[in-house]
Design a protein around this motif. Structure first.
Motif, PDB file in Angstrom:
ATOM      1  N   GLU A   1       1.010  -1.680   0.035  1.00  0.00           N
ATOM      2  CA  GLU A   1      -0.142   0.206   0.062  1.00  0.00           C
ATOM      3  C   GLU A   1       0.925   0.991  -0.237  1.00  0.00           C
ATOM      4  N   ILE A   2       0.223   2.467  -0.607  1.00  0.00           N
ATOM      5  CA  ILE A   2       1.307   3.617  -0.267  1.00  0.00           C
ATOM      6  C   ILE A   2      -0.085   5.065  -0.836  1.00  0.00           C
ATOM      7  N   SER A   3       0.827   5.862   0.203  1.00  0.00           N
ATOM      8  CA  SER A   3       0.034   6.992   0.787  1.00  0.00           C
ATOM      9  C   SER A   3       0.081   8.320   0.401  1.00  0.00           C
ATOM     10  N   THR A   4      -0.107   9.285   0.343  1.00  0.00           N
ATOM     11  CA  THR A   4       0.456  10.854   0.708  1.00  0.00           C
ATOM     12  C   THR A   4       0.130  11.270   1.747  1.00  0.00           C
ATOM     13  N   ASP A   5      -0.349  10.849   2.636  1.00  0.00           N
ATOM     14  CA  ASP A   5      -0.920  11.552   4.239  1.00  0.00           C
ATOM     15  C   ASP A   5      -0.597  11.091   4.903  1.00  0.00           C
ATOM     16  N   ASN A   6       0.893   9.826   4.992  1.00  0.00           N
ATOM     17  CA  ASN A   6       0.402   8.409   5.968  1.00  0.00           C
ATOM     18  C   ASN A   6      -0.357   7.621   6.618  1.00  0.00           C
ATOM     19  N   PHE A   7      -0.997   7.447   5.255  1.00  0.00           N
ATOM     20  CA  PHE A   7      -2.179   6.718   5.044  1.00  0.00           C
ATOM     21  C   PHE A   7      -3.881   6.828   6.396  1.00  0.00           C
ATOM     22  N   ALA A   8      -3.334   7.970   6.409  1.00  0.00           N
ATOM     23  CA  ALA A   8      -5.393   8.489   6.905  1.00  0.00           C
ATOM     24  C   ALA A   8      -6.077   8.493   5.532  1.00  0.00           C
ATOM     25  N   THR A   9      -5.574   7.802   4.211  1.00  0.00           N
ATOM     26  CA  THR A   9      -6.688   8.040   3.416  1.00  0.00           C
ATOM     27  C   THR A   9      -5.156   6.687   2.347  1.00  0.00           C
ATOM     28  N   LEU A  10      -6.060   6.556   1.801  1.00  0.00           N
ATOM     29  CA  LEU A  10      -5.298   5.369   0.706  1.00  0.00           C
ATOM     30  C   LEU A  10      -4.814   5.820  -0.480  1.00  0.00           C
ATOM     31  N   THR A  11      -3.769   5.565  -1.459  1.00  0.00           N
ATOM     32  CA  THR A  11      -3.704   5.836  -2.365  1.00  0.00           C
ATOM     33  C   THR A  11      -3.535   5.010  -3.569  1.00  0.00           C
ATOM     34  N   ARG A  12      -2.885   3.856  -3.110  1.00  0.00           N
ATOM     35  CA  ARG A  12      -3.447   3.128  -3.831  1.00  0.00           C
ATOM     36  C   ARG A  12      -2.327   1.377  -3.854  1.00  0.00           C
ATOM     37  N   SER A  13      -2.732   0.520  -3.640  1.00  0.00           N
ATOM     38  CA  SER A  13      -3.029  -0.970  -2.852  1.00  0.00           C
ATOM     39  C   SER A  13      -2.679  -1.565  -4.309  1.00  0.00           C
ATOM     40  N   SER A  14      -1.674  -2.811  -3.882  1.00  0.00           N
ATOM     41  CA  SER A  14      -1.297  -3.697  -4.955  1.00  0.00           C
ATOM     42  C   SER A  14      -1.600  -4.857  -4.280  1.00  0.00           C
ATOM     43  N   SER A  15      -1.979  -6.589  -5.022  1.00  0.00           N
ATOM     44  CA  SER A  15      -1.887  -7.516  -4.657  1.00  0.00           C
ATOM     45  C   SER A  15      -1.036  -8.320  -5.504  1.00  0.00           C
ATOM     46  N   THR A  16      -0.094  -9.051  -4.986  1.00  0.00           N
ATOM     47  CA  THR A  16       1.351  -9.536  -5.701  1.00  0.00           C
ATOM     48  C   THR A  16       1.647 -10.865  -4.509  1.00  0.00           C
ATOM     49  N   LEU A  17       2.052 -11.981  -6.155  1.00  0.00           N
ATOM     50  CA  LEU A  17       2.364 -13.138  -5.116  1.00  0.00           C
ATOM     51  C   LEU A  17       4.589 -13.095  -6.060  1.00  0.00           C
ATOM     52  N   ASN A  18       5.083 -12.192  -5.923  1.00  0.00           N
ATOM     53  CA  ASN A  18       6.221 -11.076  -5.635  1.00  0.00           C
ATOM     54  C   ASN A  18       6.652 -11.318  -4.735  1.00  0.00           C
TER      55      ASN A  18
ATOM     56  N   GLY B   1       8.041  -7.558  -4.092  1.00  0.00           N
ATOM     57  CA  GLY B   1       8.307  -6.509  -4.316  1.00  0.00           C
ATOM     58  C   GLY B   1       6.883  -5.991  -5.664  1.00  0.00           C
ATOM     59  N   ALA B   2       6.388  -4.843  -5.813  1.00  0.00           N
ATOM     60  CA  ALA B   2       4.896  -4.017  -5.784  1.00  0.00           C
ATOM     61  C   ALA B   2       5.820  -2.571  -7.616  1.00  0.00           C
ATOM     62  N   GLY B   3       5.496  -2.787  -8.014  1.00  0.00           N
ATOM     63  CA  GLY B   3       5.679  -1.324  -9.304  1.00  0.00           C
ATOM     64  C   GLY B   3       4.693  -0.535  -8.880  1.00  0.00           C
ATOM     65  N   PHE B   4       4.628   1.247  -8.488  1.00  0.00           N
ATOM     66  CA  PHE B   4       3.860   1.470  -8.891  1.00  0.00           C
ATOM     67  C   PHE B   4       3.626   2.411  -9.540  1.00  0.00           C
ATOM     68  N   THR B   5       2.826   3.472 -10.519  1.00  0.00           N
ATOM     69  CA  THR B   5       3.389   4.026 -11.996  1.00  0.00           C
ATOM     70  C   THR B   5       2.131   5.030 -12.205  1.00  0.00           C
ATOM     71  N   GLY B   6       2.028   5.428 -12.542  1.00  0.00           N
ATOM     72  CA  GLY B   6       1.268   7.260 -12.358  1.00  0.00           C
ATOM     73  C   GLY B   6       0.830   7.718 -11.545  1.00  0.00           C
ATOM     74  N   LEU B   7       2.360   7.990 -10.378  1.00  0.00           N
ATOM     75  CA  LEU B   7       1.882   8.538  -9.699  1.00  0.00           C
ATOM     76  C   LEU B   7       1.887  10.393  -9.782  1.00  0.00           C
TER      77      LEU B   7
ATOM     78  N   ARG C   1       2.244  -6.018   3.925  1.00  0.00           N
ATOM     79  CA  ARG C   1       2.030  -7.173   4.721  1.00  0.00           C
ATOM     80  C   ARG C   1       1.772  -8.225   4.226  1.00  0.00           C
ATOM     81  N   ALA C   2       1.878  -9.499   4.371  1.00  0.00           N
ATOM     82  CA  ALA C   2       1.743 -10.760   4.496  1.00  0.00           C
ATOM     83  C   ALA C   2       0.199 -11.186   4.411  1.00  0.00           C
ATOM     84  N   GLN C   3      -0.097 -12.565   3.365  1.00  0.00           N
ATOM     85  CA  GLN C   3      -1.632 -12.732   3.904  1.00  0.00           C
ATOM     86  C   GLN C   3      -1.312 -14.526   3.789  1.00  0.00           C
ATOM     87  N   ASN C   4      -2.134 -15.286   4.631  1.00  0.00           N
ATOM     88  CA  ASN C   4      -1.739 -16.552   4.243  1.00  0.00           C
ATOM     89  C   ASN C   4      -3.021 -17.072   3.369  1.00  0.00           C
TER      90      ASN C   4
END
Length: 443
Positions: A163-180, A182-188, A199-202
């Motif tokens: 997850e990424i945010s521009t306000d320290n997660f008061a709001t969420l800017t973007r999230s990515s679910s991946t099996l890798n 790392g995650a690439g974020f574009t359009g910033l 975080r990981a998810q079982n």
């Protein structure tokens, strides 16, 4: 109605109507155990490497001393990786398990004669994943970055939520679910502070804790040329305009102008957060080239805007000469002026009129400071004015005040029949005007 998994002893006696025999030797057996039942919570205390498996003693309940066989496997058919344990309880707490791994369990009861029941239905759960660690950024640009982490002991196919945010997660800017990992974020947004965590998810969809939040700032993007790059153009000043090009509000910009297209001698401005800058103290009728760059965190600069744009400052109004007219003849004169501060090579448009410039009688364009007008009417008042034209072809203000002069009179000319109405006592004498204007007095 016998109790399950219980020892029962029997003996027999013979009897008649008169008496009974002594009892036989006793014989004993054990009832079978009942099939284990389901617990209210089959799995408790599930962690990354351990869990508790629970079941009930059946119905009716097996006695507390009943042994249970517990099979554990990562194969639903229990064909491989089978681990077996025995407990005299209705729970089992296996340890040393692999994180985020689905385990299958089956349980059966064993009576005192070691006769097992059938297995209860297979149950399964996944251990928790391990928290990802060591988050970091890579390939940070003006519109994208990669957010990476280490996986610790999690197996392949573990899912991660970044997850990424521009306000320290008061709001969420973007999230990515991946099996890798790392995650690439574009359009910033360019030149923007971003916060990131993962975080990981079982396999059951249970989340671990987030990594520590880390931050980075996207780089600045080259500003874009505005549709109208120059406004408020004058002889000594101009306003240079540009577009943000994706940079965030508050970005610092460094505009530059120069009289050289390679900016070998730039006139640099102060840093500004606006999308325009006013340059003053410029030279008259001079070509200026302009470009702009954005300044990011730590003063790191973007590329300059492209292509370079240019404009020409306006020319000044020419000044009136001390003697604006010379060589005034009946059909010509020379009109002169001063440059008024315009540089050498400036073009001037000189105009004359006979009606106060309701209409223009004649116009001459020249880079000199005078213009010779010919084919004029004799004895006629002419008004004159001049304005400079800059190197982009934009005319400036006219000289002021308008000046005027009258052409000289010319000699009348003889006509083919100079005498008319000849009589004994008189005649009419006629002549041509010789180019003199109507209303000229003749003697």
């Amino acid at each position: 109605n016998l109790a399950p998994n219980t020892t029962y002893t029997r003996y027999a006696t013979a009897f008649t109507d008169y008496s009974d025999s002594l009892p036989s030797n006793p014989v004993s057996t054990h009832t079978l155990a009942n099939l284990p039942g389901a617990a209210a919570n089959t799995f408790t205390s599930v962690a990354a490497a351990s869990l508790s498996l629970n079941w009930s003693a059946g119905e009716p309940a097996n006695p507390s001393y009943t042994n249970y066989e517990v099979n554990r496997s990562t194969d639903i058919n229990f064909g491989i990786n089978v681990s077996t344990s025995y407990v005299a309880a209705i729970s089992s707490a296996p340890a040393g398990l692999a994180p985020n791994t689905t385990y299958y369990f089956r349980v059966r009861a064993i009576n005192l004669d070691n006769l097992p029941t059938d297995f209860a239905p297979v149950v399964s759960t996944a251990t928790l994943a391990v928290d990802p660690v060591s988050p970091s950024f890579a390939q940070v640009s003006s519109a994208s970055f990669s957010f990476n982490w280490n996986v610790a002991d999690n197996p392949p196919l573990t899912r991660y939520i970044a997850e990424i945010s521009t306000d320290n997660f008061a709001t969420l800017t973007r999230s990515s679910s991946t099996l890798n990992t790392g995650a690439g974020f574009t359009g910033l947004s360019a030149n923007t502070l971003y916060y990131a965590r993962a975080r990981a998810q079982n396999h059951n969809g249970q989340d671990t804790s987030f990594t520590a939040v880390i931050t980075t700032v996207t780089t600045t993007a080259p500003p874009l040329n505005a549709s109208v790059p120059f406004t408020n153009l004058s002889a000594n000043a101009l306003t240079f305009n540009w577009a943000a090009g994706g940079n965030s509000a508050g970005t610092n910009y460094n505009p530059e102008i120069s009289t050289n297209s390679d900016f070998s001698a730039p006139i640099s401005s102060d840093v500004t957060t606006n999308l325009n800058y006013v340059f003053t103290g410029l030279s008259v009728n001079t070509t200026y080239y302009a470009h702009i760059r954005a300044l990011g965190a730590g003063g790191l600069a973007s590329l300059y805007s492209s292509p370079v744009v240019s404009t020409v400052t306006l020319a000044l109004a020419p000044a009136t000469a001390a003697t604006p007219f010379a060589e005034v003849f009946a059909s010509s004169f020379t009109f002169s002026w001063e440059n008024g501060g315009n540089p050498t090579g400036t073009l001037y448009t000189a105009e004359i009129s006979k009606d106060g410039f309701v209409s223009v009688s004649s116009a001459i364009q020249t880079s000199a400071l005078s213009a010779a007008f010919s084919a004029l009417a004799a004895n006629t008042i002419y008004q004159a004015r001049v304005r400079a034209v800059n190197f982009a072809g934009v005319p400036g203000q006219y000289s002021s005040p308008i000046v005027s002069t009258a052409t000289a009179i010319s000699a009348p000319v003889n006509v083919p029949v100079p005498f008319l109405s000849l009589s004994a006592g008189g005649f009419t004498f006629s002549w041509g005007n010789g180019g003199n204007a109507a209303g000229t007095n003749y003697n």
